[in-house]
Structure formats: structure tokens, C-alpha cells
Scaffold this active site. Structure first.
Site, short mmCIF file in Angstrom:
data_model
loop_
_atom_site.label_atom_id
_atom_site.label_comp_id
_atom_site.label_asym_id
_atom_site.label_seq_id
_atom_site.Cartn_x
_atom_site.Cartn_y
_atom_site.Cartn_z
N SER A 157 28.69 -23.11 -14.23
CA SER A 157 27.24 -22.99 -14.29
C SER A 157 26.50 -24.30 -14.52
O SER A 157 26.59 -25.20 -13.72
CB SER A 157 26.90 -21.96 -15.36
N HIS A 158 25.83 -24.39 -15.65
CA HIS A 158 24.98 -25.56 -15.94
C HIS A 158 25.78 -26.70 -16.57
O HIS A 158 25.22 -27.75 -16.85
CB HIS A 158 23.87 -25.15 -16.89
N LYS A 183 35.28 -16.63 -13.14
CA LYS A 183 34.72 -15.38 -13.67
C LYS A 183 35.05 -14.25 -12.70
O LYS A 183 34.96 -14.42 -11.49
CB LYS A 183 33.20 -15.55 -13.79
N ASP A 212 20.22 -24.01 -11.52
CA ASP A 212 21.39 -24.65 -12.13
C ASP A 212 22.57 -24.74 -11.17
O ASP A 212 22.45 -24.43 -9.98
CB ASP A 212 21.78 -23.92 -13.42
N ASP A 228 25.24 -22.99 -10.46
CA ASP A 228 25.65 -21.85 -9.65
C ASP A 228 24.48 -21.00 -9.16
O ASP A 228 24.68 -19.91 -8.62
CB ASP A 228 26.66 -20.98 -10.42
N ASP A 239 22.04 -19.31 -10.69
CA ASP A 239 21.54 -18.09 -11.34
C ASP A 239 20.41 -18.36 -12.33
O ASP A 239 19.75 -17.43 -12.78
CB ASP A 239 22.68 -17.27 -11.97
N ARG A 240 20.19 -19.62 -12.70
CA ARG A 240 19.10 -19.91 -13.64
C ARG A 240 17.88 -20.45 -12.90
O ARG A 240 18.00 -20.95 -11.78
CB ARG A 240 19.53 -20.97 -14.66
N THR A 248 23.70 -11.43 -25.85
CA THR A 248 23.59 -12.53 -24.88
C THR A 248 24.64 -12.40 -23.77
O THR A 248 25.80 -12.11 -24.05
CB THR A 248 23.78 -13.87 -25.63
N LYS A 305 21.88 -12.79 -12.83
CA LYS A 305 20.56 -13.40 -12.82
C LYS A 305 20.44 -14.24 -11.56
O LYS A 305 21.44 -14.57 -10.94
CB LYS A 305 20.35 -14.23 -14.09
C1 VG1 Z 1 24.54 -19.29 -22.31
C2 VG1 Z 1 23.19 -18.65 -22.47
C3 VG1 Z 1 23.25 -17.20 -22.04
C4 VG1 Z 1 23.78 -17.11 -20.60
C5 VG1 Z 1 25.11 -17.82 -20.49
C6 VG1 Z 1 25.62 -17.88 -19.08
O1 VG1 Z 1 25.48 -18.65 -23.14
O2 VG1 Z 1 22.73 -18.75 -23.80
O3 VG1 Z 1 21.97 -16.63 -22.15
O4 VG1 Z 1 23.95 -15.77 -20.23
O5 VG1 Z 1 24.97 -19.17 -20.96
O6 VG1 Z 1 24.70 -18.48 -18.23
P1 VG1 Z 1 25.92 -19.23 -24.58
O7 VG1 Z 1 26.98 -18.31 -25.08
O8 VG1 Z 1 26.38 -20.62 -24.35
O9 VG1 Z 1 24.69 -19.20 -25.43
V1 VG1 Z 1 25.25 -19.48 -16.98
O10 VG1 Z 1 23.92 -19.86 -15.99
O11 VG1 Z 1 25.94 -20.67 -17.88
O12 VG1 Z 1 26.36 -18.54 -16.20
CO CO Z 2 24.41 -20.46 -14.20
#
Ligand code: VG1
Ligand code: CO
Length: 543
Positions: free
Chosen positions: A113-114, A126, A277, A279, A281-282, A344, A376
Site C-alpha cells: 500500500s502506502h 493479501k 496511494d 495500491d 485504495d486511498r 480499523t 476502499k
Molecule cells: C492503516 C490504517 C487503516 C487502513 C490500513 C490499510 O492501518 O490506519 O485505516 O485500513 O492501514 O490501508 P494501521 O493498522 O497501520 O493503522 V492500506 O491503503 O495500507 O491497504
Molecule cells: Co492502500
């Protein structure tokens, strides 16, 4: 067909977190690391033989190698067909959509992801189930249990076919079908939004800057925003996915999207600024002169969703993760629809969406989405904003101000302390847990604590229970401090502190967030002893 069964041993630490298994690339590159985890997923699934799986990722370093291994293992484990995004690319929401429209059994999404990419960055795997959403905890726990007991994996001794050419090829008895990663997703967006209206607004002068951050949304943004909607070529920037995201950090927040923020606050700002981001989704949404917090964005999108054709019939309910501000709850109340508060992570929204209880969902971490997929969706949020701005004919800044006047403003911030020593972070949370019973009745920052707890959730659809999801300190005036440890980091622990205060008075809604929340921020430190326990004077990231 040359199936090889390879002996292996359990590798500790293969426990999926908030969103799949995330580790350093170097960890994934260790012998048998990918193989053990993938075989554990296959072993945990029943009736996999002959089924269709979807595979794709955000294009980060190691994406292609991992896909090659997954294809050879899928063939050796009797999978019937695998749909792979061309070049190994599929944004997370697009993968969710392909699983749904092609009625696949599930899918493997390769992304961290990010988190940064490249040889020294992060990687992730995943598993998503047939509804297109992240596997629920019962499955991730079964996978983890398998990783601790695994003794062998199966792999085909044959190279995986070319994934750059669209079309079908055979790998053993399995068919590998390479698909256009954008087409199905584009078709879905055209169903949900008024493309003619948006196209007209753009032709009439509505301007946009979209930053794909060298990540997976580039190809999607080009086809949808530039080719279809007529946004100028130069408005979509950093649109070529790169294995290390151009050396950047594909996290669309005010720290890593500083350039976009400055553009949007300047003289020549376009009407709407957005980023997504790694992937896809953000989403980050900034209007001219107006940053929109993700929590507010969810609330505003929900309040205006009827302006988009896909939601014209109304929405069934709004779900938000617990740390997300209560702004969306006020919209749900006004619309007379359900409001849901979940732990979360997107996996907790799946049952609500499947049961038709919620239509829109969101998280404070820049994630918003709806029942169109089970993840998302960054570009979806950008398109819904565009649709709303085009329909209302008002600037983002005015839409936000009008929303606050009507519903009140939830001043909201998140402070992240990254790479804290794990034992210090665990100690802080343990001490907070131990102090829960003594907090009610105490006064901090002029507000009295009404309730303090460790958030626990029982899914209203399947009754599954999830405990210890974050410490909540709830004040009598509606203010709130939440503490939790991240489940996506790959080094040390990340402490997230979420701070919120509600302001109904329009005359007081124009304040600076950090200033308005300053006394609560100080209280957050006082209650948890953040400075003393972590040795940190200030957070690393403020969003
Ligand atoms: C973070 C965010 C959460 C989100 C998750 C995956 O998790 O807080 O809201 O669903 O990332 O998003 P954590 O456990 O680090 O707080 V992504 O775009 O990284 O798949
Ligand atoms: Co993401």
C-alpha cells in the site's frame, strides 16, 4: 505436468495484520518465504481445485517475481484459471472488482500500500475472498495457523507465461489469462457517475490536479480522467508506475503530498487536487485553499451522494472505523439511515456491505468506498467529488463550509509516532489499559472523561467478535482521544493517537485544527505519558 513437492519448515511471523502480510522486501526474498505463505493460503481454503483466482499488484519491486511464484504454485495446487492484470498490475479496488465481475473464487493482491517500495522497501501479500473483499479474520487466522505447521509446498517446474501480453496461455493444466487492468474498472465507474456532466464541467473550465505518486493509479487516471473525461494531459502527474515509486513514499497525506498541498493553497490552484496511494485504495482530497480531512470527506460524500447516478436511490447506511471522526454519524442521523462503527481495516466492512446495511464506508486514514466493490477506492472518491462539484457548481471550500454550518465541525487530527521501540509502545498501551477504570470523572483540557474503554466489536451480521481494537477516552462534551498501535508497519511499532473535538457553532468553525485541539493534544500526552515512555517530543507525522 511436473509438480514438485518441496519440503519446508514453518517461518515465524507470517501473521497477517490490518491488511495482509507486510514485511521488508528482503524478508520476502528469503528462501521459501513467499512459498510458505502462499501454500498456507491455499491449504486454508477449501475446494480450491478447478477454481478461478485473480492476481495482481501495485507494481512495486518484487511484484513480478512474486506473481511468477504464485502462478507456478497455483498450477501445482490445481487452480483452474488465474486472471492476471497486464504487467502484473491491478489496483486494489480494481482487483476487488475483477473478483466480483468474473465470479472468481478469490484473489491475491500484492502490495504494501502506502509503504515505500524498492529493494529496501516493503512488500505485502493479501488474500481476498469471493465477495472481492479482504479475507475475514477467521481465514487470516487459519492461514497464520497453517504457516506454523507447514511441512511442504507444491510448485510447478515450468516457467510462468509472459504476463505483459493480453490473452490466454497454459501453465500445466491451468489457464493464465492476462487481462487489461483498467477496462472493467472503467466500465464500473461509468455506471456510478455522471460522466457527461463531469466532462461538460471540465470543458467549461473545471480544473484538476491528480498525483498518482508513481504508483498503480497512473494508468487508470490516464484512461478515465484524461482520455474519457477530457482532463488535460499535464493535470495527471507521476502517472507511470515505478518499482520504487520514483524514490518516494506513496502515502497521500499532508507530509508526502506536500507539493500538491502547496499548489492547492497557492494563487494558481486548480479547483480540485487529489492523490492516491501505492495500491490505489486511498485518496487525498484538497480543494482550492481547503484541505478536506478524510473523516469530513466521508461525511460530505455521504450527504451529497444522491447527486451521482449510482447513489440516486439513496444509501442504506454509513460505516466508519472507530478512530474515524463522528462527522459521518451526523449525516446518517439526518438521512435516517444506519451508522456503524467498526474496528480499523476494510475487512470489517464486508459483512455490512454484503448484507445491504451500509452503502458508504470510510476510514480516517484516507480510505473511502462504497458497495460497488469490497475495498476502499481512491479514484472512486475523486470521481464522486468531481461529480458533486460539477453538480453543485460550487467550489470545494464552500461545500465544506456549508456542511459544517449544517452539521457542525469535527476538528480532527491524527498524530503518528513511528518506529517506536516495540516494548515501549506495548508498555504504553498496557499502562493505558490498566488505567481505564480510573479515568472517568477526571478532567483534562477543561473536559471531563465520561468513559474509557478498549474498543471491542461484535459484527452485527455474523456475530464474530474482535477485542482490543484501541483505547478510547471519551469526554462528556463529545471530545475524544483514541490510542492504538498500527497493524501495517514493518519496523518497530507505530503509535497512532487520534484527537477529535466537535464544534457546532459556525462562528468558531474557522480555526486552525492543531491550535483548536492543542489542549486535548497535551491531555493525550498527559494521559498516556507518550513523551516519557517513548522519548519522543513530537509526532513524526501529523495528518
Ligand atoms: C492503516 C490504517 C487503516 C487502513 C490500513 C490499510 O492501518 O490506519 O485505516 O485500513 O492501514 O490501508 P494501521 O493498522 O497501520 O493503522 V492500506 O491503503 O495500507 O491497504
Ligand atoms: Co492502500
Amino acid at each position: 505436468m511436473d509438480v514438485r513437492t518441496v519440503e519446508t519448515q514453518p517461518i515465524p511471523g507470517q501473521k497477517p495484520g490490518t491488511s495482509g502480510l507486510r514485511k521488508k522486501v528482503t524478508v520476502f526474498q528469503a528462501p521459501n518465504y513467499v512459498e510458505n505463505f502462499v501454500q498456507s493460503i491455499f491449504d486454508a481454503l477449501e475446494n480450491l481445485a478447478g477454481q478461478t483466482l485473480v492476481v495482481g499488484g501495485d507494481g512495486r519491486y518484487f511484484n513480478r517475481e512474486a506473481i511468477g511464484t504464485i502462478l507456478r504454485m497455483a498450477a501445482a495446487n490445481g487452480v483452474g484459471r488465474v486472471l492476471v492484470g497486464q504487467g502484473g498490475l491491478l489496483s486494489t479496488p480494481a482487483a476487488s472488482n475483477v473478483i466480483r465481475v468474473r465470479r472468481a473464487f478469490g484473489g491475491l493482491i500484492l502490495s504494501a500500500s502506502h509503504n515505500p517500495g524498492g529493494p529496501h522497501g516493503d512488500f505485502g501479500i493479501k488474500y481476498n475472498v469471493a465477495n472481492g473483499g479482504p479475507a475475514p479474520e477467521a481465514i487470516t487466522e487459519a492461514v497464520h495457523a497453517r504457516t506454523l505447521a507447514i511441512t511442504r509446498y507444491r510448485i510447478l517446474d515450468e516457467p510462468a507465461p509472459d504476463i505483459d501480453r493480453i490473452g490466454e496461455a497454459r501453465l500445466g493444466a491451468m489457464i493464465v489469462e492476462v487481462i487489461d487492468p483498467v477496462a472493467d474498472y472503467h466500465a464500473l465507474m461509468r455506471k456510478l457517475f455522471d460522466f457527461d456532466l463531469i466532462r461538460q464541467a471540465i470543458a467549461g473550465g473545471l480544473t484538476l490536479r491528480f498525483d498518482a505518486m508513481h504508483a498503480v493509479t497512473g494508468p487508470y487516471a490516464r484512461v478515465i480522467l484524461v482520455d474519457d473525461l477530457g482532463v488535460s494531459e499535464g493535470s495527471v502527474v507521476n502517472a507511470v508506475p515505478s518499482p520504487d515509486f520514483g524514490g518516494g513514499h506513496p502515502d497521500p497525506n499532508l507530509v508526502h503530498s506536500r507539493e500538491l498541498y502547496e499548489l492547492m493553497m497557492g494563487e494558481d490552484a486548480p479547483d480540485l487536487g487529489a492523490a492516491s496511494d501505492g495500491d490505489g485504495d486511498r485518496n487525498l482530497i484538497i480543494g482550492r485553499g481547503q484541505f478536506v480531512t478524510p473523516s469530513d470527506s466521508l461525511a460530505i460524500l455521504a450527504a451529497n451522494s444522491h447527486l451521482a447516478p449510482g447513489y440516486r436511490q439513496g444509501i442504506a447506511g454509513i460505516a466508519r472505523s472507530m478512530p474515524t471522526s463522528a462527522a459521518a454519524d451526523r449525516v446518517a442521523e439526518k438521512l435516517g439511515v444506519g451508522a456503524y462503527e467498526t474496528p480499523t481495516g476494510w475487512k470489517f466492512f464486508g459483512t455490512l456491505l454484503d448484507a445491504g446495511l451500509a452503502t458508504l464506508c470510510g476510514e480516517e486514514s484516507a480510505g473511502t468506498g462504497s458497495n460497488h466493490v469490497r475495498e476502499k477506492d481512491g479514484l472512486w472518491a475523486v470521481l464522486l467529488w468531481l461529480n458533486i462539484v460539477a453538480a453543485r457548481g460550487e467550489p470545494v471550500r464552500e461545500i465544506v463550509a456549508a456542511h459544517w454550518r449544517e452539521y457542525g465541525r469535527n476538528y480532527y487530527t491524527r498524530h503518528d509516532y513511528e518506529e517506536v521501540e516495540s516494548s515501549a509502545a506495548e508498555g504504553l498501551m498496557a499502562a493505558l489499559r490498566a488505567s481505564l477504570h480510573s479515568l472517568p470523572g477526571l478532567t483534562f483540557a477543561g473536559s471531563m472523561v465520561e468513559k474509557a474503554d478498549d474498543f471491542a466489536y461484535t459484527d452485527p451480521v455474523d456475530s464474530s467478535a474482535t477485542a482490543r481494537q484501541g483505547i478510547r477516552v471519551l469526554f462528556a462534551d463529545g471530545s475524544r482521544i483514541v490510542y492504538r498501535l498500527s497493524g501495517t508497519g514493518t519496523a518497530g511499532a507505530t503509535l497512532r493517537v487520534y484527537i477529535e473535538r466537535y464544534e457546532p457553532d459556525p462562528a468558531k468553525q474557522g480555526g486552525d485544527t492543531q491550535q483548536v485541539l492543542a489542549s486535548l493534544i497535551a491531555a493525550a500526552d498527559e494521559i498516556a505519558g507518550i513523551g516519557a515512555r517513548t522519548g519522543r517530543e513530537r509526532p513524526d507525522v501529523v495528518t
